[in-house]
Every structure is written in C-alpha cells, then in structure tokens.
Design a protein around this motif. Structure first.
Motif, mmCIF file in Angstrom:
data_model
loop_
_atom_site.group_PDB
_atom_site.id
_atom_site.type_symbol
_atom_site.label_atom_id
_atom_site.label_comp_id
_atom_site.label_asym_id
_atom_site.label_seq_id
_atom_site.Cartn_x
_atom_site.Cartn_y
_atom_site.Cartn_z
ATOM 1 N N LEU A 141 5.765 -1.637 -8.931
ATOM 2 C CA LEU A 141 5.718 -1.916 -10.369
ATOM 3 C C LEU A 141 7.117 -2.149 -10.938
ATOM 4 N N GLN A 142 8.102 -1.454 -10.405
ATOM 5 C CA GLN A 142 9.472 -1.711 -10.855
ATOM 6 C C GLN A 142 9.902 -3.133 -10.515
ATOM 7 N N GLN A 143 9.614 -3.569 -9.305
ATOM 8 C CA GLN A 143 9.939 -4.941 -8.915
ATOM 9 C C GLN A 143 9.181 -5.948 -9.775
ATOM 10 N N ASN A 144 7.949 -5.621 -10.069
ATOM 11 C CA ASN A 144 7.132 -6.529 -10.886
ATOM 12 C C ASN A 144 7.691 -6.640 -12.302
ATOM 13 N N VAL A 145 8.149 -5.504 -12.831
ATOM 14 C CA VAL A 145 8.718 -5.511 -14.177
ATOM 15 C C VAL A 145 10.015 -6.324 -14.201
ATOM 16 N N ASP A 201 -1.163 -9.473 -9.516
ATOM 17 C CA ASP A 201 -0.493 -8.885 -8.356
ATOM 18 C C ASP A 201 -0.456 -7.360 -8.447
ATOM 19 N N ALA A 202 -0.236 -6.852 -9.646
ATOM 20 C CA ALA A 202 -0.163 -5.401 -9.815
ATOM 21 C C ALA A 202 -1.515 -4.743 -9.507
ATOM 22 N N GLN A 203 -2.572 -5.311 -10.030
ATOM 23 C CA GLN A 203 -3.893 -4.707 -9.816
ATOM 24 C C GLN A 203 -4.323 -4.813 -8.347
ATOM 25 N N LYS A 204 -4.010 -5.917 -7.712
ATOM 26 C CA LYS A 204 -4.365 -6.061 -6.303
ATOM 27 C C LYS A 204 -3.586 -5.081 -5.431
ATOM 28 N N PHE A 205 -2.311 -4.884 -5.742
ATOM 29 C CA PHE A 205 -1.512 -3.928 -4.965
ATOM 30 C C PHE A 205 -2.020 -2.506 -5.173
ATOM 31 N N ASP A 264 -7.100 2.216 -1.738
ATOM 32 C CA ASP A 264 -7.923 2.255 -0.525
ATOM 33 C C ASP A 264 -7.301 3.154 0.534
ATOM 34 N N THR A 265 -5.976 3.046 0.694
ATOM 35 C CA THR A 265 -5.285 3.895 1.660
ATOM 36 C C THR A 265 -5.385 5.369 1.274
ATOM 37 N N LEU A 266 -5.215 5.648 -0.019
ATOM 38 C CA LEU A 266 -5.315 7.027 -0.482
ATOM 39 C C LEU A 266 -6.740 7.554 -0.335
ATOM 40 N N LYS A 278 -9.569 -4.259 -7.959
ATOM 41 C CA LYS A 278 -9.603 -5.512 -7.208
ATOM 42 C C LYS A 278 -10.321 -6.604 -8.000
ATOM 43 N N THR A 279 -11.411 -6.245 -8.637
ATOM 44 C CA THR A 279 -12.146 -7.214 -9.452
ATOM 45 C C THR A 279 -11.301 -7.689 -10.628
#
Length: 314
Positions: free
Chosen positions: A289-293, A160-164, A170-172, A135-136
């Motif tokens: 990550l696929q969408q981001n790529v 965006d990738a690091q925030k996601f 957090d969920t895991l 997050k940082t």
C-alpha cells in the motif's frame, strides 16, 4: 512197562513246537521273518472292554451366562449405591490429589482450547468471504479503469490494491485453517482420548470403593462360621479391584504427563507459525500500500493542474 514204538523206517520224528495262537511273529531258525496279524483258521481272541469314562464339559453355557449376569448385576448395584452415597455426601471415596488436580486442569484447558479453535475457524471463514469480496471488488475496479479513461489510474490503483489484499488474505486464511486443523487434532483426538481414560478411571475408582466399603462393613461385623467365608470372598474381590484400580491409575497418570509435554510442544510450534503468518500478512499489505500510494502521488504530480470546467470555458 509199555515199550515205546519205534517209528516206521527207523526215523525218529521231532515234535513240532506248538505255535502261539495270538503270536504276531513266525520264527524260522530262530530269526523273525514276518509278523502276521493272526493265524489263519484260528479264532481271534479279543480283550473284554472295560468301563469307559467320557470327559465332558460339566458347565452348561446357559448356567455360565446366568452366572455372569448375576455377577454383573451385583457389581452394578454396588457401584450405583456407592455413586449415590458419594453424591449425597454419605460415602467415602478414594482421592489421588495430584492426579485429580491435573485432570481438573486438563478439563479446563480442553474447554479453553476448544473455544479458541471455534473462534479461529470463524475468523478463517470470515477471511475467506472477505477475500472473495475483495477479489470481486478488484475485478470491478479493473473493468471501470478500462471503460473510464479519465479515471484510469485511480481505478487501476484501487484494483491492484484489492487484488493484492485478496491474495494476501487467502494466504492468511490457509494459515488459520492449518492452525485450526492442528488444534482440532489436539482437542478432539489427543485430549479426548485422555478424557475417555479419565472416565474409565473414575468408573474403576467407584467400583473399587464399593468393594472396599463392603469389606469394611464385614470387618466391623461378627465373625462366625457364616460370615468368615463371606469375609474371605470379600477380601479376594477387594484385592482384585485394588490391583485393577492401581494399574489404571498408573496408566492414566503416565498418559496425562505425556499429554502435557506434547501439548506444550504442539502449541509452541503452531502459535509461532500463526503469529508469523499474521505478521507477514500485515507487513506485506503495508509495504504494497505504501508503494501504491507513492505511485498515485507521482501520477498526480505528473498530471499537473486539472483541466478547466466547462462552466469556466463558457
């Protein structure tokens, strides 16, 4: 002969019947009207008190306490002697093969489940720290994206990738925390309660064997006026210990069976929940990550040829 004197006036007086001194009732015309406690003016008669027997507690509290201490000391001595003889390989012990086997499996499972719980706790803590770092890093990328127009898209994609990934971590982490909480309940409460009952069963078994050995030694000795009372007392003590041992053994056997069933149900449920959380985390990260790529590739194709260097211009 003496003549009876007539009363004066020719009237014959009737004799008044004597009144009972201790009578509690006055009679008038044959009916009971009142029952005074005693006639006035007459001395009250009282019964002579006899010997009174006072029932008291014949046992002294101090003697009762001393008797309990003596009994406890004798039992402790017998149990210590039996435990030492078993460790030295000189004494015999009562063994329930089926229960002993299940208790050994329970001890082994408890150690393994405790190790799994500690590892899962360590992983959850590491994921929490990893999520904070991601997050940082994502916030830093986002700030650089605003301050660097020429690299706005590149920094933005990584932000965006690091925030996601941080949110997904957090969920895991929450899933691992739930798993470790349930495992702690199973290991440190449910299984620990059964292990405490197993320790009580072992202590009762040693005490039962101690009284059994005493009875066997008395049976092997001579029987006379001195040994017969001791033999009868030993027989009663042995029977009492045997009933107690069998009762605790049955209770422990039932508790172990219930624990085995409950353990399978609990682990079946929570292991599948943990696996689903890990799988969801992996799939969601992979999809994002696929969408981001693809988005980054589209931006690069839209940008076309890079601008010439200042060296080329010069």
């Amino acid at each position: 002969m003496m003549e009876e004197a007539e009363p004066r006036g020719g009237v014959t007086e009737e004799e008044t019947p004597p009144r009972e001194v201790n009578s509690n009732c006055n009679h008038t015309d044959g009916d009971v009207t009142s029952c005074p406690a005693e006639a006035p003016g007459l001395p009250a008669t009282s019964q002579k008190p006899g010997p009174v027997v006072v029932q008291g507690n014949t046992k002294n509290p101090a003697s009762e306490k001393l008797e309990r201490v003596c009994k406890w000391s004798i039992t402790t001595y017998k149990c210590t002697r039996q435990a030492l003889s078993e460790k030295l390989g000189r004494g015999s012990r009562t063994v329930d093969l089926d229960l002993e086997r299940r208790l050994e499996l329970l001890k082994d499972d408890r150690q393994r489940y405790d190790s799994v719980t500690k590892l899962a706790t360590t992983l959850a803590n590491q994921l929490a720290q990893f999520s904070v770092t991601q997050k940082t890093l994502g916030d830093t990328f986002a700030e650089l994206s605003l301050k660097t127009p020429t690299l706005h898209v590149e920094f933005g994609v990584n932000a965006d990738a690091q925030k996601f990934l941080s949110k997904s971590s957090d969920t895991l982490t929450a899933s691992f925390n739930a798993f470790t909480s349930d495992m702690n309940t199973l290991v440190n409460k449910t299984m620990e309660d059964t292990m405490i009952s197993a320790k009580q069963y072992e202590a009762t078994r040693i005490e039962y064997d101690a009284y059994r050995v005493d009875l066997e030694e008395l049976n092997l000795g001579p029987r006379d006026a001195v040994t017969l009372p001791k033999l009868e007392l030993a027989q009663r003590d042995f029977q009492s210990q045997r009933d107690r041992y069998q009762r605790i053994r049955e209770d422990l056997s039932v508790k172990v069976k219930l624990l085995e069933e409950n353990k399978v149900k609990v682990l079946h449920k929570h292991l599948w929940l943990l696996h689903s959380s890990v799988a969801t985390h992996g799939l969601s990260c992979h999809s994002f990550l696929q969408q981001n790529v693809r988005r980054a590739a589209e931006h690069q194709s839209d940008a076309g040829v890079d601008a010439p260097s200042w060296l080329e211009e010069s």
